[in-house]
Scaffold this motif. Structure first.
Motif, PDB file in Angstrom:
ATOM      1  N   ASP A  65       0.841  -1.194   0.000  1.00 30.46           N
ATOM      2  CA  ASP A  65       0.000   0.000   0.000  1.00 30.46           C
ATOM      3  C   ASP A  65       0.882   1.252   0.000  1.00 30.46           C
ATOM      4  O   ASP A  65       2.081   1.174  -0.268  1.00 30.46           O
ATOM      5  CB  ASP A  65      -0.982  -0.035   1.177  1.00 30.46           C
ATOM      6  N   ASN A 120      -6.257   8.705   4.054  1.00 26.21           N
ATOM      7  CA  ASN A 120      -7.174   8.437   5.164  1.00 26.21           C
ATOM      8  C   ASN A 120      -8.595   8.116   4.708  1.00 26.21           C
ATOM      9  O   ASN A 120      -9.467   7.896   5.550  1.00 26.21           O
ATOM     10  CB  ASN A 120      -7.186   9.624   6.131  1.00 26.21           C
ATOM     11  N   MET A 121      -8.827   8.075   3.412  1.00 26.33           N
ATOM     12  CA  MET A 121     -10.162   7.765   2.892  1.00 26.33           C
ATOM     13  C   MET A 121     -10.330   6.256   2.736  1.00 26.33           C
ATOM     14  O   MET A 121      -9.354   5.523   2.591  1.00 26.33           O
ATOM     15  CB  MET A 121     -10.375   8.452   1.539  1.00 26.33           C
ATOM     16  N   ASP A 122     -11.572   5.838   2.722  1.00 24.76           N
ATOM     17  CA  ASP A 122     -11.889   4.421   2.572  1.00 24.76           C
ATOM     18  C   ASP A 122     -12.137   4.104   1.092  1.00 24.76           C
ATOM     19  O   ASP A 122     -13.256   3.782   0.707  1.00 24.76           O
ATOM     20  CB  ASP A 122     -13.115   4.072   3.429  1.00 24.76           C
ATOM     21  N   LYS A 124     -11.280   1.734  -2.207  1.00 24.27           N
ATOM     22  CA  LYS A 124     -10.800   0.388  -2.531  1.00 24.27           C
ATOM     23  C   LYS A 124      -9.782   0.524  -3.666  1.00 24.27           C
ATOM     24  O   LYS A 124     -10.099   0.330  -4.827  1.00 24.27           O
ATOM     25  CB  LYS A 124     -11.969  -0.513  -2.911  1.00 24.27           C
TER      26      LYS A 124
END
Length: 154
Positions: A65, A120-122, A124
């Motif tokens: 990541d 920091n965002m969700d 995908k």
């Protein structure tokens, strides 16, 4: 932070690359030096077959990541990826779905702040290719328009 989902066609990017990481501020130094080399060493001007006057900052070849090493390329979108010399990398941004963010502000601080929010965002994320597209539509470096594209899962 607002974004829209867009479908992009394949893009070919050519530029100079550096392997870096976001750990301990290393990427800030490495990416800044890579952008500087692109312009002060005349590399940008010598990239043939540019599609437009926009510059691209590409993040690819992730080893995980955003906390792991990746390859950063500063360059331009081109019509075809001819090998210029051993210093120039040619990378294909794959066709697919991307979250598109539009940032208006100064190049250094606004882009860095946007990335902090994106991390920091969700989302995908695919972690294949993410990129910044500098519109270069104003002479004012404090009010530049930058589009950030994050590759996301279908």
């Amino acid at each position: 932070m607002k974004y829209e989902i867009v479908e992009l066609e394949e893009k070919i990017i050519q530029g100079i690359a550096i392997k870096t990481t976001n750990q301990d501020g290393k990427s800030i130094k490495d990416i800044g030096e890579t952008w500087q080399r692109l312009f002060t060493d005349g590399i940008y001007e010598n990239i043939p077959n540019k599609i437009n006057g926009k510059t691209i900052g590409l993040y690819t070849k992730y080893e995980g990541d955003y906390t792991k090493p990746y390859l950063f390329i500063a360059g331009a979108e081109v019509r075809k990826g001819e090998k210029i010399n051993k210093e120039i990398e040619s990378i294909v941004i794959p066709k697919g779905k991307y979250a598109k963010f539009i940032i208006i502000g100064d190049i250094k601080n606004s882009v860095g702040e946007a990335w902090q929010e994106i991390w920091n965002m969700d989302l995908k994320r695919k972690y294949i290719c993410d990129f910044e597209e500098y519109q270069n539509n104003l002479g004012d470096m404090e009010k530049q328009e930058i589009h950030i594209y994050i590759g996301i899962e279908d």
